[in-house]
Design a protein around this motif. Structure first.
Motif, short mmCIF file in Angstrom:
data_model
loop_
_atom_site.label_atom_id
_atom_site.label_comp_id
_atom_site.label_asym_id
_atom_site.label_seq_id
_atom_site.Cartn_x
_atom_site.Cartn_y
_atom_site.Cartn_z
N THR A 178 0.72 -1.27 0.16
CA THR A 178 -0.05 0.00 -0.05
C THR A 178 0.89 1.09 -0.07
O THR A 178 0.34 2.36 -0.12
CB THR A 178 -0.92 0.01 1.14
OG1 THR A 178 -0.21 -0.47 2.45
CG2 THR A 178 -2.09 -0.98 1.10
N ASP A 179 1.98 1.26 0.20
CA ASP A 179 3.10 2.35 0.03
C ASP A 179 3.93 2.15 -1.22
O ASP A 179 4.74 3.37 -1.43
CB ASP A 179 3.86 2.22 1.22
CG ASP A 179 3.34 2.93 2.56
OD1 ASP A 179 2.36 3.42 2.35
OD2 ASP A 179 3.67 2.58 3.72
N TYR A 210 3.49 4.53 -7.67
CA TYR A 210 2.91 4.00 -9.03
C TYR A 210 3.71 3.62 -9.97
O TYR A 210 3.19 2.85 -10.99
CB TYR A 210 1.99 5.44 -9.64
CG TYR A 210 1.03 5.20 -10.63
CD1 TYR A 210 -0.25 4.44 -10.12
CD2 TYR A 210 1.05 5.46 -11.90
CE1 TYR A 210 -1.25 4.21 -10.94
CE2 TYR A 210 0.02 5.04 -12.74
CZ TYR A 210 -1.20 4.54 -12.33
OH TYR A 210 -2.10 4.10 -13.05
N TYR A 257 3.66 -2.53 -8.30
CA TYR A 257 2.44 -1.73 -8.13
C TYR A 257 0.95 -2.70 -8.51
O TYR A 257 0.11 -2.70 -7.52
CB TYR A 257 2.51 -0.37 -8.86
CG TYR A 257 1.23 0.26 -8.58
CD1 TYR A 257 1.25 0.97 -7.44
CD2 TYR A 257 0.18 0.41 -9.20
CE1 TYR A 257 0.16 1.95 -7.09
CE2 TYR A 257 -1.01 1.21 -8.97
CZ TYR A 257 -0.89 1.86 -7.95
OH TYR A 257 -2.23 2.56 -7.44
N THR A 297 -14.26 1.92 -0.13
CA THR A 297 -13.56 2.53 1.16
C THR A 297 -13.94 2.23 2.55
O THR A 297 -12.99 2.02 3.44
CB THR A 297 -13.84 4.18 0.89
OG1 THR A 297 -13.58 4.54 -0.32
CG2 THR A 297 -13.26 5.04 1.88
N GLU A 337 -11.53 -0.32 -7.08
CA GLU A 337 -10.14 -0.16 -6.37
C GLU A 337 -9.40 1.05 -6.59
O GLU A 337 -8.72 1.81 -6.01
CB GLU A 337 -9.12 -1.34 -6.52
CG GLU A 337 -9.54 -2.60 -6.08
CD GLU A 337 -8.65 -3.87 -6.44
OE1 GLU A 337 -7.63 -3.66 -7.10
OE2 GLU A 337 -8.84 -4.93 -5.83
N ARG A 338 -9.79 1.50 -7.83
CA ARG A 338 -9.26 2.91 -8.39
C ARG A 338 -9.97 4.03 -7.58
O ARG A 338 -9.46 5.02 -7.13
CB ARG A 338 -9.26 3.13 -9.91
CG ARG A 338 -8.95 4.42 -10.09
CD ARG A 338 -8.70 4.62 -11.69
NE ARG A 338 -9.61 4.29 -12.34
CZ ARG A 338 -9.64 3.44 -13.54
NH1 ARG A 338 -8.70 3.38 -14.29
NH2 ARG A 338 -10.86 3.22 -14.34
N LYS A 360 -11.48 3.83 -4.74
CA LYS A 360 -11.05 3.85 -3.27
C LYS A 360 -9.50 4.38 -3.24
O LYS A 360 -9.27 5.32 -2.46
CB LYS A 360 -10.66 2.42 -2.90
CG LYS A 360 -10.05 2.24 -1.61
CD LYS A 360 -10.02 0.74 -0.96
CE LYS A 360 -9.52 0.52 0.31
NZ LYS A 360 -7.95 0.75 0.11
N HIS A 361 -8.64 4.39 -4.31
CA HIS A 361 -7.32 5.01 -4.19
C HIS A 361 -7.70 6.47 -4.33
O HIS A 361 -7.04 7.37 -3.76
CB HIS A 361 -6.60 4.29 -5.30
CG HIS A 361 -5.22 4.97 -5.36
ND1 HIS A 361 -4.33 5.13 -6.36
CD2 HIS A 361 -4.38 5.49 -4.08
CE1 HIS A 361 -3.02 5.55 -5.70
NE2 HIS A 361 -3.37 5.71 -4.55
N SER A 374 -8.76 8.26 -1.40
CA SER A 374 -8.07 8.08 -0.13
C SER A 374 -7.21 9.35 -0.05
O SER A 374 -7.24 10.25 -0.91
CB SER A 374 -7.17 7.05 -0.42
OG SER A 374 -6.07 7.17 -1.35
N ASP A 426 -4.23 10.03 -0.59
CA ASP A 426 -3.35 10.21 -1.65
C ASP A 426 -3.90 11.23 -2.56
O ASP A 426 -2.95 12.07 -3.06
CB ASP A 426 -3.21 9.05 -2.59
CG ASP A 426 -2.36 8.09 -1.68
OD1 ASP A 426 -1.69 8.33 -0.67
OD2 ASP A 426 -2.03 7.03 -2.30
#
Lengths: 184, 193
Positions: free
Chosen positions: A35-36, A39, A44, A136, B87-88, B90-91, B94, B96
């Motif tokens: 998760t860190d 990209y 990834y 989420t 999933e995208r 969610k990203h 987030s 980020d």
């Protein structure tokens, strides 16, 4: 040998226990690391693919494991009454956290209705999708349940070592040696 | 004194229905969902990611006789973002990027409108996204207006503008230059109230 008895764990439970332990620690470390990732990291996409694939297999294994556990007797608990109660609650907690962590992880990837590719062997279908903000929310539950599971598993390990090194009983050994299930 | 008050009151009462008729207030048709808030952003320079915000609401005032009075207010539920990949999404939601947990709502409140004639103009307003409020300009077009088949009156618009994500405190430094900005496209129909 295969089945659990009052005197010890059978081979099926022993194998599921140690494979789960390996998978859980591995998934936690992999999840923490991936998760860190940036990209542009070559892992990834690959690291989550492994994480999802192993996770789906572990979910199936855990469901079978719970059924197997409920079908057969468990070896007698050792130690004073309070310790036995604490152990029982702790074990239920481990099963609950495993299921919550695995199901919530599954719900992240299936939130838009697509299945999960498992090592390119098959697709795990999406049963529940399109809940409000599903990915989420499931992600938040996934993280906290996984963290709680790792902490509880750490306590589980210390308890097993205490049984073996301090109490000097067979609690740890019977999770290693399936032949103990045959002793009356 | 009394007379003046009566006259003022009469004028005030008389002007109420008049102003209501003139101030053409519309509610964006989210019920029939003739309204879309979409974005388009480069993916590595090779293609585009398209996405939309599914839940939002808003209203606007539009009077062809008084275009200077045009105003628009829209409120967007950031977590309703959908780019066809959970999933995208969610990203993107987030911390980020949009940090929808901390900043669940994005808003646009117009501050001015300049007509260019021919059903076109430039809308100016404050866009609040990711907790940052930035004044933006969006060229908009009247697509059409008129009575609908169900007894209402509708007016519809479209507009788009480029947003630089850094202006909103969203760090795109890990990504190539062409991903540092995105196109925001909005189109909606309003039902006259």
């Amino acid at each position: 040998m295969w089945r659990n008895t009052r005197s010890g764990w059978g081979l099926v439970s022993i194998a599921l226990h140690w494979l789960s332990a390996l998978a859980i620690v591995g998934l936690f470390a992999l999840g923490w690391w991936m998760t860190d990732l940036g990209y542009y990291d070559e892992w990834y996409n690959l690291a989550p693919w492994w994480h999802r694939s192993v996770g789906v297999l572990l979910l199936v294994a855990t469901l079978l494991r719970v059924i197997w556990r409920l079908m057969l007797p468990a070896p007698v608990a050792r130690g004073p009454r309070l310790e036995r109660i604490a152990a029982h609650i702790g074990h239920i907690g481990l099963y609950v956290l495993m299921l919550v962590a695995l199901v919530s992880g599954y719900l992240i990837s299936t939130a838009d209705g697509r299945g999960i590719d498992v090592f390119g062997w098959f697709q795990a279908p999406a049963f529940i999708s399109d809940l409000p903000n599903q990915a989420t929310l499931a992600g938040t539950i996934h993280w906290y349940s996984a963290l709680a599971l790792i902490i509880l598993a750490g306590g589980h390990t210390l308890a097993a070592l205490k049984h073996h090194l301090v109490d000097r009983n067979d609690v740890l050994l019977r999770m290693i040696d399936p032949t103990r299930s045959r002793r009356g | 004194m009394f007379k003046k008050t009566v006259i003022a009151a009469t004028l005030a009462v008389a002007s109420v229905p008049l102003t209501q008729a003139q101030a053409a207030d519309y509610t964006i048709d989210t019920e029939g969902q003739h309204a879309f808030v979409q974005f388009k952003i480069s993916h590595l320079g090779y293609s585009y990611i398209l996405g939309s915000f599914e839940n939002f609401s808003g209203d606007f005032s539009y009077d062809p006789e008084d275009l200077d009075a045009t105003s628009v207010n829209v409120e967007v539920d950031v977590a309703s973002l959908n780019s066809n990949h959970a999933e995208r999404d969610k990203h993107i939601l987030s911390d980020d990027f949009l940090d929808a947990g901390e900043y669940p709502t994005a808003t646009f409140a117009s501050t001015g409108f300049e007509s260019n004639g021919d059903d076109e103009g430039v809308l100016t307003g404050d866009l609040t996204l990711h907790g940052e409020t930035v004044e933006i300009e969006m060229p908009v077009t009247l697509v059409g207006e008129g009575e609908d088949p169900w007894g209402g009156y509708r007016a519809g618009f479209e507009g788009s503008t480029m947003l630089t994500l850094a202006d909103f405190g969203i760090d795109m430094g890990d990504f190539p230059e062409m991903m540092h900005e995105l196109e925001l496209y909005v189109t909606f129909e309003g039902v006259r109230q």
